[in-house]
Design a protein around this motif. Structure first.
Motif: not given
Length: 151
Positions: A111, A117-119, A114-115, A58, A121, A123-125
């Motif tokens: 939140d 980063l998800n948009n 996170s949103d 990743s 693609n 991952n915050i991890k």
């Protein structure tokens, strides 16, 4: 752009194309939002994702965030990423996104991040670094955003 359209036709007065050129603020905004921005974002994200963690496969990146409020009292979260580019062999700092916030709590900021980063693609991890101003909502020992980030 309103003035540039006029300048182009005057500078290139012998060109029929320049005489017909018209690109004012509405058309310019549409070009930026619908053509340039998606391409620039896709190119930057591809560059960011080109350098991967060997074990997890990743991308590795750092985040820098800051909350701001504009003149309309809308709070937003600016998200900047820092990453190593395989393409240019250097560390880059790039603007990722600007997110409207639904609140000013650490949870609301987390939140929104996170949103965002998800948009993209992401991952915050996979974030290996985090930077923000030193307010309690970011780094507070009791319920700051830092406490919500994965370790």
């Amino acid at each position: 752009m309103d003035h540039l359209s006029e300048i182009i036709s005057k500078c290139f007065h012998d060109s029929e194309i320049a005489k017909l050129f018209s690109c004012k603020k509405t058309k310019t905004a549409a070009l930026i939002y619908n053509v340039l921005t998606p391409n620039i974002e896709a190119e930057m994200l591809a560059d960011l994702k080109s350098f991967e963690n060997i074990k997890t496969r990743s991308p590795m990146f750092s985040l820098v965030i800051d909350e701001t409020t504009d003149v309309t009292a809308t709070s937003t979260l600016a998200v900047v990423t820092k990453f190593y580019s395989e393409k240019t062999l250097q560390v880059k700092t790039k603007f990722l996104t600007l997110v409207d916030l639904k609140g000013s709590s650490a949870q609301a900021l987390f939140d929104a991040l996170s949103d965002a980063l998800n948009n993209a693609n992401l991952n915050i991890k996979d974030a290996i670094g985090f930077g923000a101003d030193t307010t309690n909502v970011m780094f507070g020992e009791q319920g700051g955003m830092l406490a919500l980030l994965p370790k």
